[in-house]
Write a protein that holds these residues in place. Structure first.
Motif, PDB file in Angstrom:
ATOM      1  N   GLU A   8     -69.073 114.767  52.191  1.00  0.00           N
ATOM      2  CA  GLU A   8     -69.275 114.354  50.802  1.00  0.00           C
ATOM      3  C   GLU A   8     -68.083 114.719  49.912  1.00  0.00           C
ATOM      4  O   GLU A   8     -67.621 113.905  49.120  1.00  0.00           O
ATOM      5  CB  GLU A   8     -70.545 115.000  50.247  1.00  0.00           C
ATOM      6  N   GLU A   9     -67.574 115.907  50.044  1.00  0.00           N
ATOM      7  CA  GLU A   9     -66.550 116.378  49.116  1.00  0.00           C
ATOM      8  C   GLU A   9     -65.151 115.843  49.410  1.00  0.00           C
ATOM      9  O   GLU A   9     -64.380 115.571  48.506  1.00  0.00           O
ATOM     10  CB  GLU A   9     -66.574 117.896  49.074  1.00  0.00           C
ATOM     11  N   SER A  10     -64.815 115.670  50.682  1.00  0.00           N
ATOM     12  CA  SER A  10     -63.452 115.247  51.007  1.00  0.00           C
ATOM     13  C   SER A  10     -63.358 113.766  51.364  1.00  0.00           C
ATOM     14  O   SER A  10     -62.276 113.219  51.461  1.00  0.00           O
ATOM     15  CB  SER A  10     -62.916 116.061  52.184  1.00  0.00           C
ATOM     16  N   ASN A  11     -64.495 113.118  51.581  1.00  0.00           N
ATOM     17  CA  ASN A  11     -64.547 111.721  52.048  1.00  0.00           C
ATOM     18  C   ASN A  11     -63.934 111.538  53.431  1.00  0.00           C
ATOM     19  O   ASN A  11     -63.680 110.416  53.855  1.00  0.00           O
ATOM     20  CB  ASN A  11     -63.891 110.763  51.050  1.00  0.00           C
ATOM     21  N   GLU A  12     -63.681 112.630  54.169  1.00  0.00           N
ATOM     22  CA  GLU A  12     -63.189 112.534  55.546  1.00  0.00           C
ATOM     23  C   GLU A  12     -64.265 111.879  56.400  1.00  0.00           C
ATOM     24  O   GLU A  12     -65.409 112.334  56.445  1.00  0.00           O
ATOM     25  CB  GLU A  12     -62.868 113.919  56.089  1.00  0.00           C
ATOM     26  N   LYS A  13     -63.907 110.784  57.073  1.00  0.00           N
ATOM     27  CA  LYS A  13     -64.874 110.037  57.872  1.00  0.00           C
ATOM     28  C   LYS A  13     -65.120 110.733  59.213  1.00  0.00           C
ATOM     29  O   LYS A  13     -64.192 111.179  59.868  1.00  0.00           O
ATOM     30  CB  LYS A  13     -64.392 108.614  58.083  1.00  0.00           C
ATOM     31  N   ILE A  14     -66.390 110.786  59.586  1.00  0.00           N
ATOM     32  CA  ILE A  14     -66.810 111.369  60.853  1.00  0.00           C
ATOM     33  C   ILE A  14     -67.145 110.273  61.846  1.00  0.00           C
ATOM     34  O   ILE A  14     -66.883 110.405  63.030  1.00  0.00           O
ATOM     35  CB  ILE A  14     -68.038 112.271  60.627  1.00  0.00           C
ATOM     36  N   ALA A  15     -67.745 109.193  61.358  1.00  0.00           N
ATOM     37  CA  ALA A  15     -68.153 108.089  62.234  1.00  0.00           C
ATOM     38  C   ALA A  15     -68.164 106.788  61.446  1.00  0.00           C
ATOM     39  O   ALA A  15     -68.348 106.775  60.236  1.00  0.00           O
ATOM     40  CB  ALA A  15     -69.539 108.358  62.814  1.00  0.00           C
ATOM     41  N   TYR A  47     -72.969 115.964  53.743  1.00  0.00           N
ATOM     42  CA  TYR A  47     -72.492 114.715  54.319  1.00  0.00           C
ATOM     43  C   TYR A  47     -73.110 113.538  53.579  1.00  0.00           C
ATOM     44  O   TYR A  47     -74.126 113.672  52.911  1.00  0.00           O
ATOM     45  CB  TYR A  47     -72.893 114.597  55.794  1.00  0.00           C
ATOM     46  N   VAL A  48     -72.514 112.378  53.777  1.00  0.00           N
ATOM     47  CA  VAL A  48     -73.042 111.122  53.258  1.00  0.00           C
ATOM     48  C   VAL A  48     -73.057 110.113  54.396  1.00  0.00           C
ATOM     49  O   VAL A  48     -72.068 109.975  55.122  1.00  0.00           O
ATOM     50  CB  VAL A  48     -72.150 110.577  52.113  1.00  0.00           C
TER      51      VAL A  48
END
Length: 88
Positions: A8-15, A47-48
């Motif tokens: 959520e905070e960094s917008n780093e994509k996980i999937a 997470y989002v």
């Protein structure tokens, strides 16, 4: 787009799921499958899961169902569900 799971905070994509599917029922199935296969790969955090979908042509009810088991995993991991509707 259709589904991104990210911090959520960094917008780093996980999937990135259901890349070429814009119908919500297909996307929810993909999201649930991912949740059931990967819950131990993530630590609880913020997470989002952003689901970008389009309305099905001639839709008249029914549709996607997110199971209690999938919602429990999302809650335990701290995953917020965003539903982002897109036009044609």
């Amino acid at each position: 787009m259709p589904i991104y799971i990210k911090y959520e905070e960094s917008n780093e994509k996980i999937a990135h799921l259901a890349k070429n599917h814009w119908e919500l029922p297909i996307q929810i199935k993909e999201l649930e499958s991912w949740l059931f296969e990967n819950p131990l790969n993530l630590s609880p955090s913020k997470y989002v899961a952003d689901v970008g979908f389009s309305i099905r042509e001639n839709a008249c009810g029914g549709g996607a169902i997110l199971s209690p088991e999938a919602m429990a995993i999302m809650g335990a991991l701290g995953i917020k569900l965003y539903l982002s509707e897109y036009g044609e």
